[in-house]
Design an enzyme around this catalytic site. Structure first.
Site, mmCIF file in Angstrom:
data_model
loop_
_atom_site.group_PDB
_atom_site.id
_atom_site.type_symbol
_atom_site.label_atom_id
_atom_site.label_comp_id
_atom_site.label_asym_id
_atom_site.label_seq_id
_atom_site.Cartn_x
_atom_site.Cartn_y
_atom_site.Cartn_z
ATOM 1 C CD GLU A 1 5.843 63.708 37.004
ATOM 2 O OE1 GLU A 1 5.960 62.482 36.893
ATOM 3 O OE2 GLU A 1 5.621 64.462 36.043
ATOM 4 N NE ARG B 1 2.653 61.060 34.742
ATOM 5 C CZ ARG B 1 1.947 60.375 33.839
ATOM 6 N NH1 ARG B 1 0.856 59.717 34.232
ATOM 7 N NH2 ARG B 1 2.325 60.310 32.596
ATOM 8 C CB SER C 1 8.274 64.934 33.240
ATOM 9 O OG SER C 1 8.433 64.292 31.995
#
Length: 335
Positions: A329, A160, A238
């Site tokens: 995130e 990520r 998320s």
């Protein structure tokens, strides 16, 4: 290129928070995108780029400069390679590859946002990530004021993460090149939940369309497919990444997976839930989704300040209980 001054950032993001944009510029090509960025930089106006707005927490005070909405379109195919403009809708691109029997993106179905944002975050889900198929990213380098083509190595992909994310504001993604596989079958299924849903073993392949439908079903069940009529999808997906920690710091009872070099990846959803923020936990107009503790959702009138304060409570509690720091995130921007 269209310029407007009557838009709130809340209208441009899936979390639906954010104040007014001083100037909204909608661009429809890579050339217009570069021109808009150059114009803002040369004039010294603060610049905010928005694609699908699905990974962004916009400021309540709005943006005192230029907000450039990337609406460029175009998919070019050469053999098994696709060159895709930054503004192309990501899920529409995945559907396109499945229809054209190109394997490599099918497990990334249902993720909201634009194609240009995917290499920044190294978007991933259900055992796939875009770094596995990206061969080049064409960018405008705002530091050097030139166009460049970055190789995967130059992108510095990680979980990520990427160089594009680690150097915020420097690179403007114009188009992304992917290398896929001509096949009516998926890449080997690498995620246990997806394999169970498909009725296959880990490492086996399945028809592309079946994989896409299975992923969409799993995501819908968690409120992770954007639907304006579904309050549980009013989120950024998320909200926290799965923490990667030394194996000796694994949390008892928390699901974990090997992450190489003596590291393990912990389940952020488990940590959030066991920190006391299970599904449906609300604090005023913000809280966790009723279907997935890892998604934070907003209600009408919610503010970025409320959302971030709630997220900070989760982070502080998880750190206190488990000694693990959760990382957001989505990106929270400030003028």
């Amino acid at each position: 290129m269209q310029v407007r001054s009557d838009v709130r950032l809340a209208e441009l993001t899936t979390l639906a928070v954010g104040g007014p944009a001083q100037r909204l510029i909608e661009v429809e090509s890579a050339a217009e995108l570069v021109a808009a960025v150059r114009d803002a930089d040369e004039a010294g106006r603060p610049l905010l780029l928005i694609g699908g707005g699905s990974n962004l927490i916009a400021p309540d005070e709005g943006w005192p400069g230029d907000v450039v909405a990337v609406r460029s379109r175009g998919i070019e195919r050469s053999g098994d390679r696709l060159t895709v403009q930054a503004g192309e809708d990501w899920d529409a691109l995945v559907a396109h590859t499945v229809a054209d029997r190109l394997a490599g993106m099918e497990a990334l179905s249902g993720i909201p946002g634009s194609t240009g944002a995917t290499p920044v975050q190294n978007v991933g889900a259900y055992g796939q990530e875009v770094a596995q198929t990206i061969t080049a990213v064409r960018v405008f380098d705002r530091h050097e004021k030139v166009g460049r083509t970055l190789t995967p190595a130059e992108c510095g992909f990680a979980y990520r993460d990427s160089r594009l994310k680690r150097e915020p504001g420097r690179f403007v993604v114009l188009e992304v090149e992917f290398a896929l596989e001509s096949s009516h079958l998926s890449r080997p299924v690498g995620y246990a939940e997806l394999a169970r849903t498909l009725g296959v073993e880990i490492g086996e392949r399945a028809p592309l369309a079946d994989v896409r439908e299975a992923v969409l079903g799993l995501r819908r069940g968690k409120g992770m497919v954007w639907d304006p009529a579904d309050p549980d999808s009013r989120s950024a997906g998320s909200f926290f990444t799965n923490p990667i920690v030394p194996a000796e710091r694994a949390v008892e009872g928390c699901p974990s997976w090997p992450a190489g070099d003596g590291l393990v990846k912990l389940s952020a959803a488990w940590l959030v839930q066991h920190a006391g923020f299970g599904r449906g936990t609300r604090d005023g107009r913000v809280g966790t989704s009723s279907r997935h503790s890892l998604a934070l959702t907003t209600e009408d009138g919610a503010t970025a300040a409320e959302l971030l304060a709630f997220a900070d409570r989760i982070i502080a509690t998880a750190r206190e209980k488990f000694g693990v720091t959760l990382e957001r995130e989505p990106t929270a921007v400030r003028p």
